[in-house]
Write a protein that holds these residues in place. Structure first.
Motif, PDB file in Angstrom:
ATOM      1  N   HIS A 195      -8.280  -6.327   6.551  1.00  0.00           N
ATOM      2  CA  HIS A 195      -9.344  -7.117   5.924  1.00  0.00           C
ATOM      3  C   HIS A 195      -8.823  -7.612   4.577  1.00  0.00           C
ATOM      4  CE1 HIS A 195     -12.520  -5.650   8.723  1.00  0.00           C
ATOM      5  NE2 HIS A 195     -11.762  -4.550   8.718  1.00  0.00           N
ATOM      6  N   VAL A 196      -9.187  -8.827   4.220  1.00  0.00           N
ATOM      7  CA  VAL A 196      -8.753  -9.393   2.947  1.00  0.00           C
ATOM      8  C   VAL A 196      -9.967  -9.882   2.165  1.00  0.00           C
ATOM      9  CG1 VAL A 196      -7.330 -11.131   1.799  1.00  0.00           C
ATOM     10  CG2 VAL A 196      -6.539 -10.093   3.939  1.00  0.00           C
ATOM     11  N   ASN A 218       1.095   1.375   7.761  1.00  0.00           N
ATOM     12  CA  ASN A 218       0.718   1.016   9.131  1.00  0.00           C
ATOM     13  C   ASN A 218       0.607   2.230  10.046  1.00  0.00           C
ATOM     14  OD1 ASN A 218       0.244  -1.785   9.349  1.00  0.00           O
ATOM     15  ND2 ASN A 218       2.423  -2.206   9.097  1.00  0.00           N
ATOM     16  N   THR A 219       1.494   3.191   9.866  1.00  0.00           N
ATOM     17  CA  THR A 219       1.519   4.355  10.765  1.00  0.00           C
ATOM     18  C   THR A 219       0.578   5.475  10.323  1.00  0.00           C
ATOM     19  OG1 THR A 219       3.460   5.229   9.588  1.00  0.00           O
ATOM     20  CG2 THR A 219       3.863   3.905  11.552  1.00  0.00           C
ATOM     21  N   HIS A 220       0.029   5.385   9.113  1.00  0.00           N
ATOM     22  CA  HIS A 220      -0.851   6.448   8.620  1.00  0.00           C
ATOM     23  C   HIS A 220      -2.272   5.968   8.316  1.00  0.00           C
ATOM     24  CE1 HIS A 220       3.091   8.282   7.960  1.00  0.00           C
ATOM     25  NE2 HIS A 220       2.475   9.446   7.915  1.00  0.00           N
ATOM     26  N   LYS A 221      -2.604   4.738   8.686  1.00  0.00           N
ATOM     27  CA  LYS A 221      -3.902   4.190   8.296  1.00  0.00           C
ATOM     28  C   LYS A 221      -5.071   4.746   9.108  1.00  0.00           C
ATOM     29  CE  LYS A 221      -3.584   0.118  11.287  1.00  0.00           C
ATOM     30  NZ  LYS A 221      -3.423  -1.349  11.331  1.00  0.00           N
ATOM     31  N   ASP A 222      -4.810   5.318  10.292  1.00  0.00           N
ATOM     32  CA  ASP A 222      -5.893   5.680  11.204  1.00  0.00           C
ATOM     33  C   ASP A 222      -6.928   6.612  10.588  1.00  0.00           C
ATOM     34  OD1 ASP A 222      -4.794   4.077  13.086  1.00  0.00           O
ATOM     35  OD2 ASP A 222      -4.003   5.680  14.356  1.00  0.00           O
ATOM     36  N   ASN A 223      -6.493   7.557   9.766  1.00  0.00           N
ATOM     37  CA  ASN A 223      -7.437   8.513   9.183  1.00  0.00           C
ATOM     38  C   ASN A 223      -7.658   8.262   7.694  1.00  0.00           C
ATOM     39  OD1 ASN A 223      -4.873   9.308   8.365  1.00  0.00           O
ATOM     40  ND2 ASN A 223      -5.417  11.489   8.311  1.00  0.00           N
ATOM     41  N   ILE A 278      -8.799   5.415   4.349  1.00  0.00           N
ATOM     42  CA  ILE A 278      -9.261   4.157   3.772  1.00  0.00           C
ATOM     43  C   ILE A 278      -8.201   3.753   2.761  1.00  0.00           C
ATOM     44  CG2 ILE A 278     -10.984   3.019   2.320  1.00  0.00           C
ATOM     45  CD1 ILE A 278     -13.049   5.005   3.393  1.00  0.00           C
ATOM     46  N   ILE A 279      -7.592   2.590   2.958  1.00  0.00           N
ATOM     47  CA  ILE A 279      -6.548   2.117   2.057  1.00  0.00           C
ATOM     48  C   ILE A 279      -7.010   0.807   1.427  1.00  0.00           C
ATOM     49  CG2 ILE A 279      -4.145   1.358   1.854  1.00  0.00           C
ATOM     50  CD1 ILE A 279      -3.565   3.039   4.398  1.00  0.00           C
ATOM     51  N   VAL A 280      -7.028   0.787   0.094  1.00  0.00           N
ATOM     52  CA  VAL A 280      -7.422  -0.420  -0.641  1.00  0.00           C
ATOM     53  C   VAL A 280      -6.278  -0.765  -1.581  1.00  0.00           C
ATOM     54  CG1 VAL A 280      -9.181  -1.529  -2.055  1.00  0.00           C
ATOM     55  CG2 VAL A 280      -9.814   0.398  -0.579  1.00  0.00           C
ATOM     56  N   MET A 281      -5.816  -2.016  -1.517  1.00  0.00           N
ATOM     57  CA  MET A 281      -4.676  -2.385  -2.330  1.00  0.00           C
ATOM     58  C   MET A 281      -4.793  -3.819  -2.844  1.00  0.00           C
ATOM     59  SD  MET A 281      -1.728  -2.894   0.621  1.00  0.00           S
ATOM     60  CE  MET A 281      -0.561  -3.669  -0.495  1.00  0.00           C
ATOM     61  N   THR A 282      -4.210  -4.042  -4.012  1.00  0.00           N
ATOM     62  CA  THR A 282      -4.022  -5.396  -4.511  1.00  0.00           C
ATOM     63  C   THR A 282      -2.541  -5.716  -4.401  1.00  0.00           C
ATOM     64  OG1 THR A 282      -3.541  -4.782  -6.812  1.00  0.00           O
ATOM     65  CG2 THR A 282      -5.864  -5.022  -6.196  1.00  0.00           C
ATOM     66  N   SER A 283      -2.218  -6.984  -4.301  1.00  0.00           N
ATOM     67  CA  SER A 283      -0.816  -7.381  -4.286  1.00  0.00           C
ATOM     68  C   SER A 283      -0.699  -8.881  -4.506  1.00  0.00           C
ATOM     69  CB  SER A 283      -0.151  -7.005  -2.953  1.00  0.00           C
ATOM     70  OG  SER A 283       1.215  -7.396  -2.962  1.00  0.00           O
ATOM     71  N   HIS A 284       0.303  -9.259  -5.302  1.00  0.00           N
ATOM     72  CA  HIS A 284       0.632 -10.674  -5.452  1.00  0.00           C
ATOM     73  C   HIS A 284       1.651 -11.104  -4.384  1.00  0.00           C
ATOM     74  CE1 HIS A 284      -1.091 -10.301  -9.603  1.00  0.00           C
ATOM     75  NE2 HIS A 284      -1.514 -11.501  -9.258  1.00  0.00           N
ATOM     76  N   ASN A 289      -8.573   1.301   8.211  1.00  0.00           N
ATOM     77  CA  ASN A 289      -8.374  -0.067   7.757  1.00  0.00           C
ATOM     78  C   ASN A 289      -7.577  -0.120   6.459  1.00  0.00           C
ATOM     79  OD1 ASN A 289     -10.060  -1.823   9.638  1.00  0.00           O
ATOM     80  ND2 ASN A 289     -11.551  -0.273   9.032  1.00  0.00           N
ATOM     81  N   ILE A 290      -6.876  -1.229   6.285  1.00  0.00           N
ATOM     82  CA  ILE A 290      -6.178  -1.511   5.034  1.00  0.00           C
ATOM     83  C   ILE A 290      -6.838  -2.744   4.439  1.00  0.00           C
ATOM     84  CG2 ILE A 290      -3.985  -2.068   3.931  1.00  0.00           C
ATOM     85  CD1 ILE A 290      -2.548  -0.796   6.313  1.00  0.00           C
ATOM     86  N   TYR A 291      -7.468  -2.561   3.291  1.00  0.00           N
ATOM     87  CA  TYR A 291      -8.207  -3.632   2.647  1.00  0.00           C
ATOM     88  C   TYR A 291      -7.369  -4.232   1.519  1.00  0.00           C
ATOM     89  CZ  TYR A 291     -12.179  -1.535   5.093  1.00  0.00           C
ATOM     90  OH  TYR A 291     -13.022  -1.034   6.050  1.00  0.00           O
TER      91      TYR A 291
END
Length: 208
Positions: A195-196, A171-176, A178-184, A27-29
């Protein structure tokens, strides 16, 4: 990764308030909110850069700050990346890669080329633009293929081509991972996050 009743108080101010969230691989949070809402502080907590006032962060069967100082196998980009100004971009990345000996010279060169940087360039980092420094920051965060990726405003100062390259990587590397990011950048959140969460005065709530 599970965050349990996490709070942080600094100089009498509650900057994080009773955060409970479970983060899972694949997942990309995205974390959104106004400046000063606690987004970066939350990322710092996940990365082990601050110790919670109360609560715990569990990673698999280990507890952060009890069984380990920092999450193992983590890529990190918090605020503006800092490098040794008197070295080239490649020399900086090679110096970092030598610590864990995971990313090879070939891997560094491949990422630099992919992100529009010349690994053979003699140009020192002190001569870099903000965008070039941001590219270098992204590469150092991803070059060891970490399972936890914590990114604070990663697309700041990047051109549209580089932003698309970066989004494609996530997108192509998220499967393995946990990605957590902030962005404006709303497109970052809307196009790639699974998830947002919204951070408001230190309170984290899932919005999508």
């Amino acid at each position: 990764m599970e965050v349990i009743a996490l709070s942080k108080t600094i100089k009498g101010v509650d900057v994080l308030k009773d955060i409970n969230v479970r983060l899972e691989s694949g997942n990309i949070y995205g974390v959104v909110g106004r400046n000063g809402s606690g987004k970066t502080m939350f990322l710092r907590a996940l990365a082990g850069l601050i110790v919670p006032t109360t609560g715990e962060i569990h990673i698999d069967d280990l507890i952060l700050h009890k069984n380990m100082d920092f999450p193992h196998n983590m890529g990190l980009l918090i605020e503006k990346p800092s490098f040794l100004n008197y070295l080239t971009g490649f020399e900086n990345l090679k110096l970092l890669a030598d610590i864990n000996k995971i990313a090879s010279v070939e891997t560094i060169k491949r990422f630099m080329t992919e992100y529009g940087m010349d690994p053979e360039s003699p140009k020192k980092v002190k001569e870099y633009s903000l965008g070039m420094k941001q590219k270098l920051g992204i590469i150092q965060a991803i070059m060891e293929d970490p399972v936890l990726l914590v990114l604070d405003e990663p697309t700041s100062a990047l051109d549209e081509t580089t932003i698309n390259i970066f989004r494609n990587y996530l997108n192509t590397h998220k499967d393995n991972k946990i990605i957590v990011m902030t962005s404006h950048n709303k497109d970052d959140i809307n196009t790639i996050c699974t998830h947002v969460f919204t951070m408001t005065d230190g309170v984290l709530q899932e919005t999508a």
